[in-house]
Design a protein around this motif. Structure first.
Motif, PDB file in Angstrom:
ATOM      1  N   SER A   1       0.833  -1.190   0.000  1.00  0.00           N
ATOM      2  CA  SER A   1       0.000   0.000   0.000  1.00  0.00           C
ATOM      3  C   SER A   1       0.874   1.249   0.000  1.00  0.00           C
ATOM      4  O   SER A   1       1.930   1.280   0.637  1.00  0.00           O
ATOM      5  N   MET A   2       0.419   2.272  -0.710  1.00  0.00           N
ATOM      6  CA  MET A   2       1.135   3.543  -0.741  1.00  0.00           C
ATOM      7  C   MET A   2       0.672   4.459   0.399  1.00  0.00           C
ATOM      8  O   MET A   2       1.217   5.522   0.606  1.00  0.00           O
ATOM      9  N   ARG A   3      -0.344   4.051   1.134  1.00  0.00           N
ATOM     10  CA  ARG A   3      -0.881   4.869   2.213  1.00  0.00           C
ATOM     11  C   ARG A   3      -0.109   4.616   3.508  1.00  0.00           C
ATOM     12  O   ARG A   3       0.451   3.543   3.730  1.00  0.00           O
ATOM     13  N   LEU A   4      -0.126   5.610   4.381  1.00  0.00           N
ATOM     14  CA  LEU A   4       0.516   5.502   5.683  1.00  0.00           C
ATOM     15  C   LEU A   4      -0.232   4.451   6.510  1.00  0.00           C
ATOM     16  O   LEU A   4      -1.448   4.530   6.673  1.00  0.00           O
ATOM     17  N   HIS A   5       0.491   3.467   6.996  1.00  0.00           N
ATOM     18  CA  HIS A   5      -0.104   2.341   7.724  1.00  0.00           C
ATOM     19  C   HIS A   5      -0.888   2.822   8.938  1.00  0.00           C
ATOM     20  O   HIS A   5      -0.390   3.590   9.745  1.00  0.00           O
ATOM     21  N   GLN A   6      -2.121   2.394   9.053  1.00  0.00           N
ATOM     22  CA  GLN A   6      -3.038   2.665  10.151  1.00  0.00           C
ATOM     23  C   GLN A   6      -3.366   4.140  10.334  1.00  0.00           C
ATOM     24  O   GLN A   6      -3.802   4.548  11.411  1.00  0.00           O
ATOM     25  N   TYR A   7      -3.183   4.944   9.307  1.00  0.00           N
ATOM     26  CA  TYR A   7      -3.603   6.344   9.379  1.00  0.00           C
ATOM     27  C   TYR A   7      -5.045   6.430   8.908  1.00  0.00           C
ATOM     28  O   TYR A   7      -5.428   5.781   7.934  1.00  0.00           O
ATOM     29  N   ASP A   8      -5.853   7.220   9.575  1.00  0.00           N
ATOM     30  CA  ASP A   8      -7.264   7.373   9.229  1.00  0.00           C
ATOM     31  C   ASP A   8      -7.417   8.499   8.204  1.00  0.00           C
ATOM     32  O   ASP A   8      -7.400   9.673   8.561  1.00  0.00           O
ATOM     33  N   TYR A   9      -7.551   8.125   6.929  1.00  0.00           N
ATOM     34  CA  TYR A   9      -7.664   9.110   5.853  1.00  0.00           C
ATOM     35  C   TYR A   9      -9.049   9.731   5.749  1.00  0.00           C
ATOM     36  O   TYR A   9      -9.322  10.487   4.828  1.00  0.00           O
ATOM     37  N   THR A  10      -9.941   9.418   6.698  1.00  0.00           N
ATOM     38  CA  THR A  10     -11.228  10.108   6.743  1.00  0.00           C
ATOM     39  C   THR A  10     -11.160  11.321   7.661  1.00  0.00           C
ATOM     40  O   THR A  10     -12.076  12.134   7.664  1.00  0.00           O
TER      41      THR A  10
END
Length: 197
Positions: free
Chosen positions: A37-46
């Motif tokens: 995944s390119m997203r930060l692990h366990q970060y809430d993007y909402t």
């Protein structure tokens, strides 16, 4: 490389020919490995925040225009991308668009997501993570693709590269640095990491 491809095909089909079953699809995922995944692990993007995003054209092709004397000259598809980017805030009351630039093969933009507490709770409980950064970008890309089909004759290759890049802006200093980068990006096109001849 050929050995790796053969391993993947064998894992998918188990033998030559045939169509993939559920079991074979599972083996395909195992053979391919999980995509990182390119997203930060366990970060809430909402959650509310400031996000710097880069959305790239498929194969980094120059689909949106060109750079002339350090300025962007958008073509019809580039103007469509710009129009839909601006509309992102108009159709989502919790999104504000800050600086952005549509480059020949990508878009850089700063998004402010400003949910109130009840919207954040609702977004976290939704299975598709509605109102998240990912859903905003996915909807933007989808609408651009649908509207572009009216412009294209014959129909073009895909417009967008899979996924997008993001950076969570954590302080004013970082925000100002990114704003300067966006403003200077057209003049520095040949030095840009997404530049292609």
């Amino acid at each position: 490389m050929v050995g790796r491809v053969k391993q993947i095909v064998d894992a998918l089909y188990g033998r030559a020919g045939g169509s993939p079953s559920t079991e074979r699809k599972s083996r395909w995922k195992t053979a391919m490995g999980n995509r990182r995944s390119m997203r930060l692990h366990q970060y809430d993007y909402t959650q509310s925040g400031v996000y710097f995003v880069t959305i790239c054209a498929y194969r980094f092709r120059r689909l949106f225009g060109r750079i002339v004397n350090g300025s962007v000259q958008l073509n019809s598809l580039g103007r469509l991308v710009e129009d839909e980017w601006q509309r992102t805030a108009a159709v989502r009351h919790y999104v504000e668009i800050d600086l952005y630039v549509v480059m020949p093969n990508h878009l850089h933009g700063l998004l402010f997501i400003t949910h109130n507490q009840s919207e954040q709770t609702l977004a976290r409980s939704a299975s598709m993570q509605s109102n998240s950064l990912g859903s905003i970008i996915a909807q933007f890309k989808s609408i651009v693709t649908k509207r572009s089909r009216i412009l294209a004759s014959p129909r073009q290759m895909p417009i967008w590269k899979r996924n997008y890049y993001d950076h969570i802006v954590r302080n004013e200093r970082s925000l100002e640095r990114i704003r300067n980068y966006i403003l200077e990006n057209p003049a520095r096109w040949s030095d840009d990491r997404f530049y292609r001849d």
